[in-house]
Scaffold this active site. Structure first.
Site, PDB file in Angstrom:
ATOM      1  N   ARG A  49     -11.986 -11.275  -2.521  1.00 25.83           N
ATOM      2  CA  ARG A  49     -11.141 -10.688  -1.486  1.00 25.83           C
ATOM      3  C   ARG A  49     -11.688 -10.982  -0.086  1.00 25.83           C
ATOM      4  NH1 ARG A  49      -7.561  -7.579  -0.765  1.00 25.83           N
ATOM      5  NH2 ARG A  49      -8.678  -6.209   0.658  1.00 25.83           N
ATOM      6  N   GLU A  54     -10.833  -2.138  -6.150  1.00 23.90           N
ATOM      7  CA  GLU A  54     -11.302  -2.880  -4.972  1.00 23.90           C
ATOM      8  C   GLU A  54     -12.524  -2.247  -4.323  1.00 23.90           C
ATOM      9  OE1 GLU A  54      -9.548  -3.620  -0.477  1.00 23.90           O
ATOM     10  OE2 GLU A  54      -8.153  -3.327  -2.137  1.00 23.90           O
ATOM     11  N   HIS A 109      -7.972 -11.015   1.748  1.00 27.36           N
ATOM     12  CA  HIS A 109      -7.822  -9.762   2.477  1.00 27.36           C
ATOM     13  C   HIS A 109      -6.708  -9.886   3.519  1.00 27.36           C
ATOM     14  CE1 HIS A 109      -9.707  -6.648   5.425  1.00 27.36           C
ATOM     15  NE2 HIS A 109      -9.016  -6.012   4.505  1.00 27.36           N
ATOM     16  N   HIS A 112     -13.287   1.515  -1.202  1.00 24.86           N
ATOM     17  CA  HIS A 112     -13.763   1.312   0.172  1.00 24.86           C
ATOM     18  C   HIS A 112     -15.265   1.543   0.302  1.00 24.86           C
ATOM     19  CE1 HIS A 112     -12.962   1.045   4.616  1.00 24.86           C
ATOM     20  NE2 HIS A 112     -12.000   0.277   4.144  1.00 24.86           N
ATOM     21  N   HIS A 137       0.830  -1.195   0.000  1.00 24.58           N
ATOM     22  CA  HIS A 137       0.000   0.000   0.000  1.00 24.58           C
ATOM     23  C   HIS A 137       0.867   1.249   0.000  1.00 24.58           C
ATOM     24  CE1 HIS A 137      -3.186  -2.439   2.509  1.00 24.58           C
ATOM     25  NE2 HIS A 137      -2.985  -2.927   1.293  1.00 24.58           N
ATOM     26  N   GLU A 156     -14.180  -8.378   1.219  1.00 23.01           N
ATOM     27  CA  GLU A 156     -13.589  -8.398   2.553  1.00 23.01           C
ATOM     28  C   GLU A 156     -14.623  -8.294   3.673  1.00 23.01           C
ATOM     29  OE1 GLU A 156     -12.007  -3.994   3.635  1.00 23.01           O
ATOM     30  OE2 GLU A 156     -11.073  -4.890   1.871  1.00 23.01           O
ATOM     31  N   GLU A 164      -2.551  -9.508  -0.615  1.00 23.27           N
ATOM     32  CA  GLU A 164      -2.338  -8.254   0.103  1.00 23.27           C
ATOM     33  C   GLU A 164      -1.376  -8.497   1.263  1.00 23.27           C
ATOM     34  OE1 GLU A 164      -5.039  -4.655   2.044  1.00 23.27           O
ATOM     35  OE2 GLU A 164      -5.882  -6.679   1.884  1.00 23.27           O
ATOM     36  N   ASP A 186      -4.357  -5.699  10.698  1.00 23.04           N
ATOM     37  CA  ASP A 186      -4.870  -6.146  11.988  1.00 23.04           C
ATOM     38  C   ASP A 186      -5.028  -7.664  12.064  1.00 23.04           C
ATOM     39  OD1 ASP A 186      -6.978  -6.278  10.240  1.00 23.04           O
ATOM     40  OD2 ASP A 186      -8.400  -5.178  11.485  1.00 23.04           O
ATOM     41  N   TYR A 223      -8.503   7.251   1.879  1.00 20.95           N
ATOM     42  CA  TYR A 223      -9.514   6.880   0.892  1.00 20.95           C
ATOM     43  C   TYR A 223     -10.101   8.115   0.231  1.00 20.95           C
ATOM     44  CZ  TYR A 223      -9.036   2.274   2.878  1.00 20.95           C
ATOM     45  OH  TYR A 223      -8.516   1.081   3.312  1.00 20.95           O
TER      46      TYR A 223
END
Length: 336
Positions: free
Chosen positions: A215, A168, A244, A144, A52, A194, A271, A248, A83
């Site tokens: 994803r 995405e 995904h 997003h 990213h 995701e 990713e 975290d 975003y």
């Protein structure tokens, strides 16, 4: 409630995923085999990953892309202003292009986002990136789920000229009926999934050939076992995997992704946000990235362990969550 009668959701599924991935790890260690061998064996030696980058200006984004290119990465997800909005919880209320948002009086504290400004800024960003970097580097972008459906259709059409590896989360899960219109009007590759929890959420998108990359967040659907089934469903419909992999999840979760990536014929991309030095200390056996590919250590199971003594050095501490749901200029709360 432990009854399997009740429908699944992210909380229950994450608990199930932890058990599922642990059982695959245990099985591999008992068999003295890496999990990818239990899954049928390697289809490839390493899994290509994407990183990213962000920046306040197109030039800053370009510089950050070049840093990854110098390290051998060939896939980079590019954003401007996270975003596309103001993620500073107030402040001067400037958007990613440095323009003042046209806000109401007494705007609530929060992160602000102007969809039309975001789209214009993103076109400018990718104009700059393709002009300066060319088309050899694979670029990705994440919406997003913040656009209104008809704006998402227009956005996918406009982004087609930049030859993205994928676009995405262009729509929210509750708006999946709009994917048919996106697909009919644009050849931009689409990645989605995701936030999905249940097979009924992705089945139609896959069998209808409405997306190009799945994803799914593996720990949100129940672990490695259901992820294998998702990949098998996707294969005959030409849909590739792009599990995904946010910041975290633990290195153990990354290892689970990698074993699936190596053993899945319709793997697309992985990713990857990297590991901190503390994570490497606490989780011996972290997969290694070299020249843009992620590699396992070929040890039995997932090949990764946890050093509980090292973990004690880094106790969990509470910190204020600065990730607020974004607001439109009039103060309406929208997606994070």
């Amino acid at each position: 409630m432990g009854s399997s009668y009740w429908r699944n959701g992210p909380v229950l599924n994450n608990a199930i995923s932890g058990v599922d991935e642990a059982l695959w790890d245990i099985k591999g260690k008992l068999a003295n085999m890496p999990v990818y061998d239990l899954l049928g064996g390697k289809c490839r030696q390493g899994a290509a990953v994407y990183r990213h980058v962000d920046g306040a200006t197109p030039e800053e984004v370009e510089n950050n892309v070049r840093k990854y290119m110098e390290q051998g990465y060939r896939y980079v997800r590019c954003q401007q202003g996270v975003y596309g909005g103001n993620m500073t919880m107030g402040g001067n209320m400037l958007g990613s292009a440095g323009k003042q948002f046209h806000l109401t009086e007494n705007p609530p504290i929060g992160a602000y986002f102007d969809p039309k400004q975001y789209m214009k800024n993103t076109y400018k960003l990718f104009d700059h990136l393709r002009s300066s970097l060319g088309f050899e580097i694979e670029l990705l972008h994440d919406v997003h789920e913040r656009l209104a459906p008809i704006d998402a259709v227009r956005f996918a059409k406009e982004m087609e000229q930049y030859r993205l590896f994928f676009l995405e989360d262009i729509l929210a899960p509750e708006q999946i009926g709009w994917f048919k219109m996106v697909r009919s009007q644009s050849a931009t590759p689409i990645a989605m999934g995701e936030l999905f929890n249940n097979p009924l959420e992705w089945e139609g998108l896959v069998t209808g050939r409405m997306i190009d990359f799945i994803r799914i967040h593996i720990s949100q659907i129940g672990g490695i076992t259901p992820a294998r089934k998702v990949a098998a469903l996707c294969e005959p419909f030409g849909v590739r995997t792009a599990w995904h992999g946010p910041n975290d999840i633990t290195p153990a979760g990354v290892a689970a992704h990698l074993h699936l990536d190596l053993a899945t014929s319709n793997f697309g991309i992985q990713e990857f946000v990297g590991f901190t030095e503390q994570e490497k200390e606490v989780f011996p056996g972290c997969p290694e990235v070299r020249d843009g590919y992620l590699y396992p250590n070929d040890k039995p199971g997932l090949g990764i362990d946890i050093d509980e003594e090292a973990a004690k050095k880094y106790p969990c501490t509470y910190h204020e969550n600065r990730w607020l749901w974004a607001r439109l200029p009039d103060g309406t709360s929208v997606r994070a």
